[in-house]
Design a protein around this motif. Sequence first.
Motif, PDB file in Angstrom:
ATOM      1  N   TYR A 121       0.852  -1.185   0.000  1.00 44.45           N
ATOM      2  CA  TYR A 121       0.000   0.000   0.000  1.00 44.45           C
ATOM      3  C   TYR A 121       0.892   1.241   0.000  1.00 44.45           C
ATOM      4  N   PRO A 122       0.379   2.388  -0.380  1.00 46.45           N
ATOM      5  CA  PRO A 122       1.209   3.601  -0.422  1.00 46.45           C
ATOM      6  C   PRO A 122       1.799   3.950   0.952  1.00 46.45           C
ATOM      7  N   ASP A 123       2.933   4.631   0.926  1.00 47.67           N
ATOM      8  CA  ASP A 123       3.589   5.049   2.167  1.00 47.67           C
ATOM      9  C   ASP A 123       2.735   6.094   2.884  1.00 47.67           C
ATOM     10  N   ILE A 124       2.559   5.886   4.198  1.00 52.47           N
ATOM     11  CA  ILE A 124       1.834   6.837   5.027  1.00 52.47           C
ATOM     12  C   ILE A 124       2.629   7.005   6.312  1.00 52.47           C
ATOM     13  N   ASP A 125       3.083   8.212   6.589  1.00 55.03           N
ATOM     14  CA  ASP A 125       3.903   8.506   7.768  1.00 55.03           C
ATOM     15  C   ASP A 125       5.090   7.550   7.842  1.00 55.03           C
ATOM     16  N   LYS A 126       5.164   6.752   8.913  1.00 49.35           N
ATOM     17  CA  LYS A 126       6.288   5.829   9.086  1.00 49.35           C
ATOM     18  C   LYS A 126       6.055   4.488   8.394  1.00 49.35           C
ATOM     19  N   ASN A 127       4.868   4.246   7.916  1.00 54.45           N
ATOM     20  CA  ASN A 127       4.566   2.978   7.237  1.00 54.45           C
ATOM     21  C   ASN A 127       5.034   3.040   5.795  1.00 54.45           C
ATOM     22  N   THR A 128       5.723   1.985   5.382  1.00 53.57           N
ATOM     23  CA  THR A 128       6.231   1.905   4.013  1.00 53.57           C
ATOM     24  C   THR A 128       5.403   0.902   3.227  1.00 53.57           C
ATOM     25  N   GLY A 129       5.816   0.631   2.011  1.00 55.34           N
ATOM     26  CA  GLY A 129       5.147  -0.355   1.178  1.00 55.34           C
ATOM     27  C   GLY A 129       5.351  -1.777   1.664  1.00 55.34           C
ATOM     28  N   GLU A 130       6.242  -1.965   2.631  1.00 58.61           N
ATOM     29  CA  GLU A 130       6.497  -3.288   3.198  1.00 58.61           C
ATOM     30  C   GLU A 130       5.760  -3.521   4.516  1.00 58.61           C
ATOM     31  N   THR A 131       4.988  -2.542   4.957  1.00 60.83           N
ATOM     32  CA  THR A 131       4.220  -2.678   6.195  1.00 60.83           C
ATOM     33  C   THR A 131       2.974  -3.508   5.927  1.00 60.83           C
ATOM     34  N   PHE A 132       2.746  -4.517   6.752  1.00 58.23           N
ATOM     35  CA  PHE A 132       1.567  -5.372   6.598  1.00 58.23           C
ATOM     36  C   PHE A 132       0.377  -4.750   7.317  1.00 58.23           C
ATOM     37  N   TYR A 133      -0.761  -4.776   6.628  1.00 57.95           N
ATOM     38  CA  TYR A 133      -2.031  -4.318   7.180  1.00 57.95           C
ATOM     39  C   TYR A 133      -2.964  -5.514   7.259  1.00 57.95           C
ATOM     40  N   GLU A 134      -3.696  -5.604   8.350  1.00 54.49           N
ATOM     41  CA  GLU A 134      -4.729  -6.636   8.448  1.00 54.49           C
ATOM     42  C   GLU A 134      -5.916  -6.174   7.624  1.00 54.49           C
ATOM     43  N   VAL A 135      -6.411  -7.032   6.761  1.00 53.33           N
ATOM     44  CA  VAL A 135      -7.541  -6.699   5.896  1.00 53.33           C
ATOM     45  C   VAL A 135      -8.805  -7.224   6.561  1.00 53.33           C
ATOM     46  N   ILE A 136      -9.696  -6.309   6.889  1.00 56.55           N
ATOM     47  CA  ILE A 136     -10.966  -6.665   7.522  1.00 56.55           C
ATOM     48  C   ILE A 136     -12.057  -6.463   6.479  1.00 56.55           C
ATOM     49  N   THR A 137     -12.753  -7.532   6.144  1.00 58.42           N
ATOM     50  CA  THR A 137     -13.747  -7.490   5.074  1.00 58.42           C
ATOM     51  C   THR A 137     -15.146  -7.585   5.660  1.00 58.42           C
ATOM     52  N   ASP A 138     -16.000  -6.683   5.210  1.00 60.08           N
ATOM     53  CA  ASP A 138     -17.414  -6.725   5.580  1.00 60.08           C
ATOM     54  C   ASP A 138     -18.206  -6.528   4.292  1.00 60.08           C
ATOM     55  N   GLY A 139     -18.636  -7.642   3.719  1.00 56.23           N
ATOM     56  CA  GLY A 139     -19.348  -7.571   2.449  1.00 56.23           C
ATOM     57  C   GLY A 139     -18.409  -7.112   1.352  1.00 56.23           C
ATOM     58  N   ARG A 140     -18.758  -6.034   0.689  1.00 51.94           N
ATOM     59  CA  ARG A 140     -17.892  -5.535  -0.382  1.00 51.94           C
ATOM     60  C   ARG A 140     -16.921  -4.469   0.109  1.00 51.94           C
ATOM     61  N   PHE A 141     -16.940  -4.158   1.405  1.00 51.09           N
ATOM     62  CA  PHE A 141     -16.044  -3.154   1.973  1.00 51.09           C
ATOM     63  C   PHE A 141     -14.837  -3.836   2.598  1.00 51.09           C
ATOM     64  N   GLN A 142     -13.683  -3.234   2.424  1.00 47.02           N
ATOM     65  CA  GLN A 142     -12.460  -3.733   3.047  1.00 47.02           C
ATOM     66  C   GLN A 142     -11.822  -2.604   3.841  1.00 47.02           C
ATOM     67  N   LEU A 143     -11.521  -2.867   5.088  1.00 48.96           N
ATOM     68  CA  LEU A 143     -10.852  -1.910   5.950  1.00 48.96           C
ATOM     69  C   LEU A 143      -9.452  -2.415   6.248  1.00 48.96           C
ATOM     70  N   LEU A 144      -8.531  -1.522   6.494  1.00 44.83           N
ATOM     71  CA  LEU A 144      -7.154  -1.882   6.809  1.00 44.83           C
ATOM     72  C   LEU A 144      -6.844  -1.498   8.256  1.00 44.83           C
ATOM     73  N   ARG A 145      -6.215  -2.426   8.968  1.00 41.31           N
ATOM     74  CA  ARG A 145      -5.808  -2.156  10.351  1.00 41.31           C
ATOM     75  C   ARG A 145      -4.312  -2.423  10.448  1.00 41.31           C
ATOM     76  N   CYS A 146      -3.595  -1.481  11.044  1.00 39.63           N
ATOM     77  CA  CYS A 146      -2.154  -1.633  11.184  1.00 39.63           C
ATOM     78  C   CYS A 146      -1.767  -1.410  12.641  1.00 39.63           C
ATOM     79  N   LYS A 147      -1.022  -2.351  13.209  1.00 37.30           N
ATOM     80  CA  LYS A 147      -0.550  -2.225  14.586  1.00 37.30           C
ATOM     81  C   LYS A 147       0.960  -2.116  14.664  1.00 37.30           C
ATOM     82  N   ALA A 148       1.626  -2.049  13.531  1.00 35.99           N
ATOM     83  CA  ALA A 148       3.083  -1.964  13.518  1.00 35.99           C
ATOM     84  C   ALA A 148       3.531  -0.669  14.176  1.00 35.99           C
ATOM     85  N   LYS A 149       4.636  -0.752  14.914  1.00 31.27           N
ATOM     86  CA  LYS A 149       5.139   0.444  15.609  1.00 31.27           C
ATOM     87  C   LYS A 149       6.344   0.988  14.901  1.00 31.27           C
TER      88      LYS A 149
END
Length: 149
Positions: A121-149
């Motif tokens: 995913y695109p770089d955001i603040d300290k998160n790079t393209g190598e940061t893993f996000y948990e993908v939470i799916t609800d129907g056709r919607f997908q949310l991203l959750r990141c707990k990396a420090k």
Amino acid sequence: MKKSVSLFLGVLSVVFVQAQSPTAAEYRNSGQRMIAYQTLPDEQKETVQGRFIQQVWSPGEVRFRKTDKVMQVPLIFDVYSNQLYYLQNGIIMEFVEPVREFRMQLNMEKDSVTFVFRCTYPDIDKNTGETFYEVITDGRFQLLRCKAK
């Protein structure tokens, strides 16, 4: 006159509030039970980080960025340091080839839950393209959750 009206309203509100709250005797007589815990009840929720701390391996599926190769191996993931490890012949290994997505299956009592993590995913603040996000799916919607420090 104003003092007596405000005093009357004050007494009336106190009586009204007391009439609304049941006493302990009323609870006993009504058959309802209030349970007071000395400590909070344990919720045995399995988490990915909890499995990492306990060193419990989960069946997983890994997809790589540059190839369509899929690898099915036991996985363990440190959510906070964003490190993915796999077990091969009793040896803990890290991936050399960049991982695009991985899925972990956590077995709980009589059910199982599959967690999906993705990167690139695109770089955001300290998160790079190598940061893993948990993908939470609800129907056709997908949310991203990141707990990396």
